[in-house]
Write a protein that holds these residues in place. Structure first.
Motif, PDB file in Angstrom:
ATOM      1  N   LEU A   1       0.754  -1.237   0.043  1.00  0.00           N
ATOM      2  CA  LEU A   1      -0.029   0.010   0.181  1.00  0.00           C
ATOM      3  C   LEU A   1       0.824   1.230   0.234  1.00  0.00           C
ATOM      4  O   LEU A   1       0.412   2.155  -0.649  1.00  0.00           O
ATOM      5  CB  LEU A   1      -0.906  -0.034   1.346  1.00  0.00           C
ATOM      6  N   GLU A   2       1.907   1.234   0.738  1.00  0.00           N
ATOM      7  CA  GLU A   2       2.898   2.390   0.946  1.00  0.00           C
ATOM      8  C   GLU A   2       3.592   2.482  -0.615  1.00  0.00           C
ATOM      9  O   GLU A   2       3.620   3.746  -1.201  1.00  0.00           O
ATOM     10  CB  GLU A   2       3.909   2.228   1.879  1.00  0.00           C
ATOM     11  N   GLN A   3       3.677   1.595  -1.178  1.00  0.00           N
ATOM     12  CA  GLN A   3       4.442   1.615  -2.461  1.00  0.00           C
ATOM     13  C   GLN A   3       3.470   2.318  -3.635  1.00  0.00           C
ATOM     14  O   GLN A   3       3.808   2.989  -4.325  1.00  0.00           O
ATOM     15  CB  GLN A   3       4.811   0.187  -2.988  1.00  0.00           C
ATOM     16  N   GLN A   4       2.253   1.656  -3.492  1.00  0.00           N
ATOM     17  CA  GLN A   4       1.127   2.188  -4.355  1.00  0.00           C
ATOM     18  C   GLN A   4       0.902   3.754  -4.119  1.00  0.00           C
ATOM     19  O   GLN A   4       0.705   4.434  -5.085  1.00  0.00           O
ATOM     20  CB  GLN A   4      -0.251   1.352  -4.184  1.00  0.00           C
ATOM     21  N   GLN A   5       0.641   4.046  -2.893  1.00  0.00           N
ATOM     22  CA  GLN A   5       0.762   5.344  -2.606  1.00  0.00           C
ATOM     23  C   GLN A   5       1.702   6.504  -3.230  1.00  0.00           C
ATOM     24  O   GLN A   5       1.591   7.366  -3.465  1.00  0.00           O
ATOM     25  CB  GLN A   5       0.520   5.725  -0.942  1.00  0.00           C
ATOM     26  N   LEU A   6       3.192   5.923  -3.042  1.00  0.00           N
ATOM     27  CA  LEU A   6       4.038   6.677  -3.663  1.00  0.00           C
ATOM     28  C   LEU A   6       3.891   6.898  -4.901  1.00  0.00           C
ATOM     29  O   LEU A   6       4.307   7.772  -5.465  1.00  0.00           O
ATOM     30  CB  LEU A   6       5.445   5.949  -2.999  1.00  0.00           C
TER      31      LEU A   6
ATOM     32  N   THR B   1       1.302   6.609  -6.857  1.00  0.00           N
ATOM     33  CA  THR B   1       0.334   7.495  -6.841  1.00  0.00           C
ATOM     34  C   THR B   1       0.680   8.937  -6.835  1.00  0.00           C
ATOM     35  O   THR B   1       0.289   9.776  -7.808  1.00  0.00           O
ATOM     36  CB  THR B   1      -0.946   7.074  -6.124  1.00  0.00           C
ATOM     37  N   GLU B   2       1.583   9.436  -5.887  1.00  0.00           N
ATOM     38  CA  GLU B   2       1.854  10.723  -5.653  1.00  0.00           C
ATOM     39  C   GLU B   2       2.746  11.033  -6.843  1.00  0.00           C
ATOM     40  O   GLU B   2       2.838  12.298  -7.243  1.00  0.00           O
ATOM     41  CB  GLU B   2       2.370  10.932  -4.396  1.00  0.00           C
ATOM     42  N   GLN B   3       3.665  10.072  -7.282  1.00  0.00           N
ATOM     43  CA  GLN B   3       4.610  10.425  -8.294  1.00  0.00           C
ATOM     44  C   GLN B   3       3.772  10.464  -9.730  1.00  0.00           C
ATOM     45  O   GLN B   3       4.016  11.370 -10.528  1.00  0.00           O
ATOM     46  CB  GLN B   3       5.498   9.404  -8.522  1.00  0.00           C
ATOM     47  N   HIS B   4       2.613   9.732  -9.800  1.00  0.00           N
ATOM     48  CA  HIS B   4       1.674  10.045 -11.082  1.00  0.00           C
ATOM     49  C   HIS B   4       1.226  11.478 -10.835  1.00  0.00           C
ATOM     50  O   HIS B   4       0.959  12.185 -11.960  1.00  0.00           O
ATOM     51  CB  HIS B   4       0.670   8.856 -11.051  1.00  0.00           C
ATOM     52  N   GLN B   5       0.771  11.938  -9.845  1.00  0.00           N
ATOM     53  CA  GLN B   5       0.151  13.162  -9.799  1.00  0.00           C
ATOM     54  C   GLN B   5       1.093  14.178  -9.972  1.00  0.00           C
ATOM     55  O   GLN B   5       0.480  15.421 -10.427  1.00  0.00           O
ATOM     56  CB  GLN B   5      -0.642  13.031  -8.321  1.00  0.00           C
ATOM     57  N   ALA B   6       2.286  13.971  -9.223  1.00  0.00           N
ATOM     58  CA  ALA B   6       3.148  15.223  -9.838  1.00  0.00           C
ATOM     59  C   ALA B   6       3.435  15.498 -11.096  1.00  0.00           C
ATOM     60  O   ALA B   6       3.612  16.290 -11.641  1.00  0.00           O
ATOM     61  CB  ALA B   6       4.271  14.994  -8.623  1.00  0.00           C
ATOM     62  N   ARG B   7       3.575  14.148 -11.896  1.00  0.00           N
ATOM     63  CA  ARG B   7       3.741  14.127 -13.092  1.00  0.00           C
ATOM     64  C   ARG B   7       2.648  14.857 -14.064  1.00  0.00           C
ATOM     65  O   ARG B   7       2.698  15.624 -15.042  1.00  0.00           O
ATOM     66  CB  ARG B   7       4.003  12.850 -13.839  1.00  0.00           C
ATOM     67  N   LEU B   8       1.218  14.504 -13.617  1.00  0.00           N
ATOM     68  CA  LEU B   8       0.225  15.122 -14.363  1.00  0.00           C
ATOM     69  C   LEU B   8       0.079  16.705 -13.894  1.00  0.00           C
ATOM     70  O   LEU B   8      -0.173  17.216 -15.079  1.00  0.00           O
ATOM     71  CB  LEU B   8      -0.871  14.543 -13.666  1.00  0.00           C
ATOM     72  N   LYS B   9       0.669  17.044 -12.811  1.00  0.00           N
ATOM     73  CA  LYS B   9       0.679  18.565 -12.710  1.00  0.00           C
ATOM     74  C   LYS B   9       1.639  19.188 -13.580  1.00  0.00           C
ATOM     75  O   LYS B   9       1.384  20.071 -14.162  1.00  0.00           O
ATOM     76  CB  LYS B   9       1.070  18.835 -11.195  1.00  0.00           C
TER      77      LYS B   9
END
Length: 250
Positions: free
Chosen positions: A86-91, A93-101
């Motif tokens: 779960l921690e890896q998936q959350q990390l 996801t955060e990387q994907h969101q940063a890239r989307l920004k």
């Protein structure tokens, strides 16, 4: 410089070269481990059912793999393994969101550049039309000066008749000049109607307001430019008619 994607095997081969190994040892790197599977290792891994899993569950995990070429199923054992996953998936996801920004920022920049380019193109078109009309005026005056002192010819008489007919059409109430006046009247009526109903408030989102404002500005610019063209054409026709009359009188 430009960035590019490399396969893990190519990167591992480069890091295991003599030049790279000496450089890595100089900064304290002892060894480089290849974390990728060969086809034989991959087949051996997939054929062996991990501890704590049934054969059916492992087969289902292999079948549900979204990318068989790049991904392999990894079992999660216990609550600690589930927490780590779960921690890896959350990390991730955060990387994907940063890239989307970052991508969204780039898209907004491209849109702004596109809008600026469209505005510049419209400005250049207007300048080209203005230069075309100025050139037409110069050509008219040059032709009038060249024909000064000569008697009017049959084709010029025909041209004069056509020009007078064109001027009459432009000045007719149902033709261009009348339609432009009608459009201006409608714009004034709409403006007065909007002022009369200013107590009614409408709410639009900023993007809609921007589109409406841009559309109204384009309409206003188009009408202004149309009126200017008609006025310049009338002036050019008046110059031509004056030159033709002067030639006739001479």
């Amino acid at each position: 410089g430009t960035s590019q994607r490399l396969r893990a095997s190519d990167l591992f081969s480069f890091l295991k070269s003599n030049a790279a190994v000496n450089g890595l040892k100089a900064i304290g790197v002892v060894d480089v481990i290849n974390n990728t599977f060969s086809e034989e290792q991959k087949k051996l891994y997939l054929d062996c059912v991990p501890a704590g899993m049934t054969t059916n569950l492992w087969e289902k995990a292999k079948k549900d793999n979204p990318d068989h070429e790049r991904l392999i199923p990894v079992p999660v054992v216990g609550f600690s393994g589930l927490k780590e996953r779960l921690e890896q998936q959350q990390l991730q996801t955060e990387q994907h969101q940063a890239r989307l920004k970052v991508i969204q920022h780039d898209i907004e920049k491209v849109r702004r550049d596109h809008t600026t380019t469209v505005e510049k193109l419209a400005e250049y078109r207007r300048k080209a039309l203005q230069l075309g009309h100025r050139l037409l005026q110069v050509m008219v005056r040059q032709e009038v000066a060249r024909k000064s002192g000569y008697s009017i010819q049959a084709d010029e008489e025909q041209l004069r008749t056509n020009l007078e007919h064109t001027i009459a059409e432009l000045n007719a109430p149902t033709q261009y000049k009348g339609r432009v006046n009608e459009l201006m009247s409608q714009i004034r009526m709409q403006h007065q109607h909007a002022l009369a109903r200013q107590e009614i408030e409408y709410t639009f989102d900023p993007d809609t307001m921007k589109d409406i404002r841009q559309h109204l500005n384009q309409q206003q610019e188009g009408l202004t430019h149309l009126i200017k063209i008609v006025q310049e054409d009338l002036e050019d026709l008046a110059v031509v008619e004056q030159g033709l009359r002067a030639g006739v009188e001479r």
